[in-house]
Design a protein around this motif. Sequence first.
Motif, PDB file in Angstrom:
ATOM      1  N   SER A 341       0.814  -1.215   0.000  1.00 17.94           N
ATOM      2  CA  SER A 341       0.000   0.000   0.000  1.00 17.94           C
ATOM      3  C   SER A 341       0.841   1.257   0.000  1.00 17.94           C
ATOM      4  O   SER A 341       0.367   2.333  -0.375  1.00 17.94           O
ATOM      5  CB  SER A 341      -0.932  -0.001   1.219  1.00 17.94           C
ATOM      6  N   TYR A 344       0.807   3.393  -3.095  1.00 16.05           N
ATOM      7  CA  TYR A 344      -0.208   4.439  -3.295  1.00 16.05           C
ATOM      8  C   TYR A 344       0.319   5.785  -2.781  1.00 16.05           C
ATOM      9  O   TYR A 344       0.083   6.830  -3.392  1.00 16.05           O
ATOM     10  CB  TYR A 344      -1.495   4.075  -2.550  1.00 16.05           C
ATOM     11  N   ASP A 347       2.852   7.113  -5.343  1.00 16.43           N
ATOM     12  CA  ASP A 347       2.177   7.711  -6.504  1.00 16.43           C
ATOM     13  C   ASP A 347       1.654   9.100  -6.171  1.00 16.43           C
ATOM     14  O   ASP A 347       1.744  10.031  -6.980  1.00 16.43           O
ATOM     15  CB  ASP A 347       1.020   6.815  -6.957  1.00 16.43           C
ATOM     16  N   TRP A 348       1.082   9.240  -4.986  1.00 15.24           N
ATOM     17  CA  TRP A 348       0.547  10.541  -4.566  1.00 15.24           C
ATOM     18  C   TRP A 348       1.677  11.562  -4.452  1.00 15.24           C
ATOM     19  O   TRP A 348       1.566  12.697  -4.927  1.00 15.24           O
ATOM     20  CB  TRP A 348      -0.186  10.382  -3.232  1.00 15.24           C
ATOM     21  N   ALA A 399     -10.375   1.670   1.635  1.00 15.03           N
ATOM     22  CA  ALA A 399      -9.362   2.723   1.704  1.00 15.03           C
ATOM     23  C   ALA A 399      -9.328   3.273   3.113  1.00 15.03           C
ATOM     24  O   ALA A 399     -10.325   3.212   3.848  1.00 15.03           O
ATOM     25  CB  ALA A 399      -9.668   3.836   0.700  1.00 15.03           C
ATOM     26  N   GLY A 414      -4.764   3.000  -0.379  1.00 16.08           N
ATOM     27  CA  GLY A 414      -5.592   3.382  -1.517  1.00 16.08           C
ATOM     28  C   GLY A 414      -6.360   2.242  -2.136  1.00 16.08           C
ATOM     29  O   GLY A 414      -7.132   2.450  -3.075  1.00 16.08           O
ATOM     30  N   TYR A 418      -2.259  -3.252  -4.639  1.00 15.33           N
ATOM     31  CA  TYR A 418      -1.681  -2.274  -5.567  1.00 15.33           C
ATOM     32  C   TYR A 418      -1.281  -2.925  -6.884  1.00 15.33           C
ATOM     33  O   TYR A 418      -1.409  -2.310  -7.944  1.00 15.33           O
ATOM     34  CB  TYR A 418      -0.459  -1.613  -4.929  1.00 15.33           C
ATOM     35  N   GLN A 422      -3.760   0.154  -9.476  1.00 11.12           N
ATOM     36  CA  GLN A 422      -3.028   1.296  -8.944  1.00 11.12           C
ATOM     37  C   GLN A 422      -3.950   2.497  -8.698  1.00 11.12           C
ATOM     38  O   GLN A 422      -3.478   3.584  -8.353  1.00 11.12           O
ATOM     39  CB  GLN A 422      -1.916   1.711  -9.905  1.00 11.12           C
ATOM     40  N   ASN A 424      -6.052   4.973  -6.814  1.00  2.78           N
ATOM     41  CA  ASN A 424      -6.007   5.373  -5.409  1.00  2.78           C
ATOM     42  C   ASN A 424      -7.383   5.812  -4.944  1.00  2.78           C
ATOM     43  O   ASN A 424      -7.861   6.892  -5.277  1.00  2.78           O
ATOM     44  CB  ASN A 424      -5.001   6.514  -5.224  1.00  2.78           C
ATOM     45  N   THR A 428      -7.672   9.827  -5.253  1.00  2.00           N
ATOM     46  CA  THR A 428      -8.214  10.071  -6.592  1.00  2.00           C
ATOM     47  C   THR A 428      -9.721   9.865  -6.652  1.00  2.00           C
ATOM     48  O   THR A 428     -10.432  10.652  -7.284  1.00  2.00           O
ATOM     49  CB  THR A 428      -7.532   9.145  -7.609  1.00  2.00           C
TER      50      THR A 428
END
Length: 846
Positions: A341, A344, A347-348, A399, A414, A418, A422, A424, A428
Amino acid sequence: MDFRISADDRVGAQPKGKPAAASRAKGGERVEPSMGKAVGVFVDDERSGGASPNPKGKPPKQPRRGKASVAREKKPKKRRSRTGGFLMGIFYWGFVLCLWAGIAVIGVVVYYGAQLPSSNTWAIPDRPPNIRILAADGSLISNRGQTGGEAITYRELPYYVPAAIIASEDRRFMSHFGVDPIGLLAVAAESVRARGVTRGASTITQQVAKNLFLTPDQTLGRKIQEMILAVWLEQNFTKEEILELYMNRVYFGAGATGIEAAAQTYFGVSARNLSLGQAAMLAGILPAPSAYNPKSNPERAKERQRLTLNSMAEEGYITREEATAAQIDPNQSVRTRVAGSESYVADWVESLMTAYIGEIDTDVVVQTTIDWKMQKDAEFIVKELVASEGPKRGFNQGALVAMDVDGTVRAMVGGVDYQASQYNRAVTAKRQPGSTFKPFVYLAAMEKGYTPDTLAEDAQFEYNGWSPRNASGKYAGTVTLRQGLAYSLNTIAARLAIDVTPQAVVDVATRMGISSHLTAVPSIALGTQEVNLLELTGAYAPFANGGMGVIPNVITKIETKDGKPLYEASDAGPGRVIAPNVLDEMNDMLETAVEVGTGKGANLNGWQFGGKTGTSQNARDALFVGYTAAMVTGVWLGNDNDTKTTLSGGNVPAVIWSEFMTKAHAGKQIAQIPHGSYDNSQTVAQPVVDPATGQQVIDPATGQPMVQHVDAQTGQPVAPPSNQPIQTGQMVDPMTGLPVGQQVVDPNAQAIDPATGMPMQQGGGFQQGPAVGVGTTAPIDPDTGMPMVLVVDPSTGQQVWVPSAPAQQQQQGQFAPPQPVGGDQVIYQEPEQPQQRTLMDLIFGN
C-alpha cells in the motif's frame, strides 16, 4: 631454327616466274622476307633520279641493309596445371571481390555516418531524474520517475553483478573495440545452419549506443550507425564507464530501468546488496525483459538464471560449486517483492512534485511524514477485513487515511492490492460521503445560534418537491439536535440545511477543508455530493485540535541527491475555523454519536473520541470518520463499479477504524479532546454589568444589552476586532425576521420564546426560578420544568435564555434511540390535541 639464304635472296635478284610485286604468301605457307628488289628500287629512285613506279611518289618501305628476314619456327606451348590455375583464379577473384566489398562497406559506412551529427557534438544525454521517497524514519518507500530507480556507480556493486551481465550479454566485452567481429561471424554461422536469425550480435557497447542515441528501428542504416557510435564510445570512455552506463539505463521489465530499480522492484533490496543468485536472475532478464522476468514468468526466469550462472563459471568469474549453490531449486518458487500500500503513497507524492518544486531535472530525495509501522498495520487490517467480510457483504475494496490532528498524514491505503489496481481510492476517487457530511450541516446550525439541545421534529416533509426520508423508514417525532446527529436522522439534517441555507453549508464545508466542488442544494445535507476520503478526513481535524483548520500534508522536505534543499514544509495553516463555544457543542454531539448512536460499534479503550458514520444510497459507500486528541482516521468501503452492498458505516468501517486506532495509539499518553479556547491573540465578548446592581447594562440607543470585548489572556477591555475569525450573523427568527430576544407571537397570539420556540406561560411571562445572579432569576422551561440557562449569543454577544436539558433526556444523560411510530411507512400527522410547538415547527409551518 634453320637460317638459310638462297641465291634468290640476294640483293637485286628476281624470283623466278613471278613478278616481284605479285609475290604473296598463301595460307599456311611460310613467308620468306624479300629484301633485294626493294633496296634497288629505293637506290634507283633516291640516288639516280629514276622515275618511281609509285604513282604518289612515295618509295616503298625497304628492309635495312645488312639484315635479312629469318624464317622462325613456332615453339611448342607448355601445359599449365589445371589445379594450380583454378586456385590462383579463386584467390585472384576472391581478392577482387573483397576489395570491392571493402570499398562498398566503406561507402555505406560513410553514407550513413554522414547522416549523424558532427562527432564533436556527441555527448551522453542526461539520465531521467529519479524521485527517492522515504518514510519518516528514513526507510525507502519507493522510487518514482521514468526509470523507477536511482543511478548507482560501478564500484558500489558486488563484483559478481557486472560479471553476470558480461557473461550473459557480451563475453568478449573487455577485449573488443566496441564491435565484436568474432561474435558477428559466430551468429552468422548459427543463423545459416538454423536458416534464420538465432540471436542478436550487438555488444554491450552497441546496446549503450542504441539506447543513448538511436531509435529502436531494426534497419541496416541504424545498425551501421550503432557500430560507428560504439567505436566512438570505446575511444572516449573506459570499459567500467560504459558498463556503468549500460547497467543504469537498460530495461529490466516491470517498469524498472537500471539495476537499482530492478533490484528494488523484484527483490525489495538495493543493488548494492544483491545476492549471486539474484544478480544472475537479473542478468538473465535482459534478452527479453517481458518474457524472462520473475514476476510474469518465474519458470523461464529460473532457467535463464541457470544459464547465466553456468556462463559465469565457464568464464571463471565463479566456481562450479558457487554456481550450483546459487541456483534456485527447481521445486522452489521464485519469491519476488510484492508492491504494498505504500506504493499508493509514492504515486501521490510523485503527483505533487511539480506543484512543490516545478520541473525536476536532477535526482531528488523526498522525506515524507509516513509512519512505516502504521502504514503496514493499516494495510494489513484493511486487507484482512475486506477478505473476510467482503464476500458476505458484497464489497471488495477499501481505503484508509490516518493523520495527526495537525494534518500530518501518517498512513494511507488506496486499495487492497496495488499490483492488481493502482487506482487510489483515498485520493483520486470521489464518492458520496453520506452522513459523514452531516457535521458540517450541524456546524452551520450551531454558528447560527442553535444548540445541541434545540428541539426539532423528526417527521416527513416536502420542500419544493423534495421529500427526504430516514434510512430506516421510521420517525421519532420531537428530538434534540444532539439526538438527530447521533442517530443520523435525515429529516433533521435536511431541515437544518434549508434553514441555514445550502450555501451556508457549502461555505462551512469549504472552510473546514473540503476542496471538491459543492453545489448549494438542500440534498447536500445528506452527503449526496462527492468528495475524496483524504479531504473528508482532514475536514474532521479541527474538531480534534481545538478548532484550527489543517491542510493534509505528506511531504516534509525535498532535497537533491547531494543534500541541496529544494522545499521544506512550514507550519502555516488556515488558522481558526471553528469558534470555541461552537467547537464544544460539536464535540458534544459527535461524542454522543459514538457513545449511543450509529457509531457505537467503534471503540477505543481509555481514549475520548468522537466520530460519524456514513452510508450512501443502496449502501454503495460505507464510511466511518473518527478522531481523538492525537489522530483522525477515515475509512471507506465499497466497490469500484458503484454496486450496492449490505454494509453500513457502523459495522465493518467502524471495526477497521477501531482496530487501526487501537494499534496507532498503543504507547501514547491518553489525552482528552481539547475544549474550545481562544489563543492569546483572541478576544472574548462579555456582557457589560452595572457594578452597583449586578445587572447587565442596556444600550439606550438599541434597547439591547451591551457587550464589551476583552483580551482572553489579561481580561482587559480592548477595541472590538475588525475581523472575527467566525462570522455567524445575528440570530433571526425565521418566521418573523425579528432578532432573537424580542417577543414573538404565533398566529394564535400566544407568546413564543424565540430562543426555544416554546410557548411562554399563560398570564404573563416566565415563572421565576432560582436566582442566577444579583437581582436575576432564571425562568422555568415549561416543557421540562427545569430552570433555563442564560447564555451568550456567539455572534452578537447578547444573553438569551435556553433550555437546560432536552425534552426527552433520560436519566444519567443517556438518550433513547428513535422509536418506531408504527408501520413501515410513517406519515407524520398533527395530533388532535394542541401540543407545544418547537422552533422547527415554526420554520416549516407544521
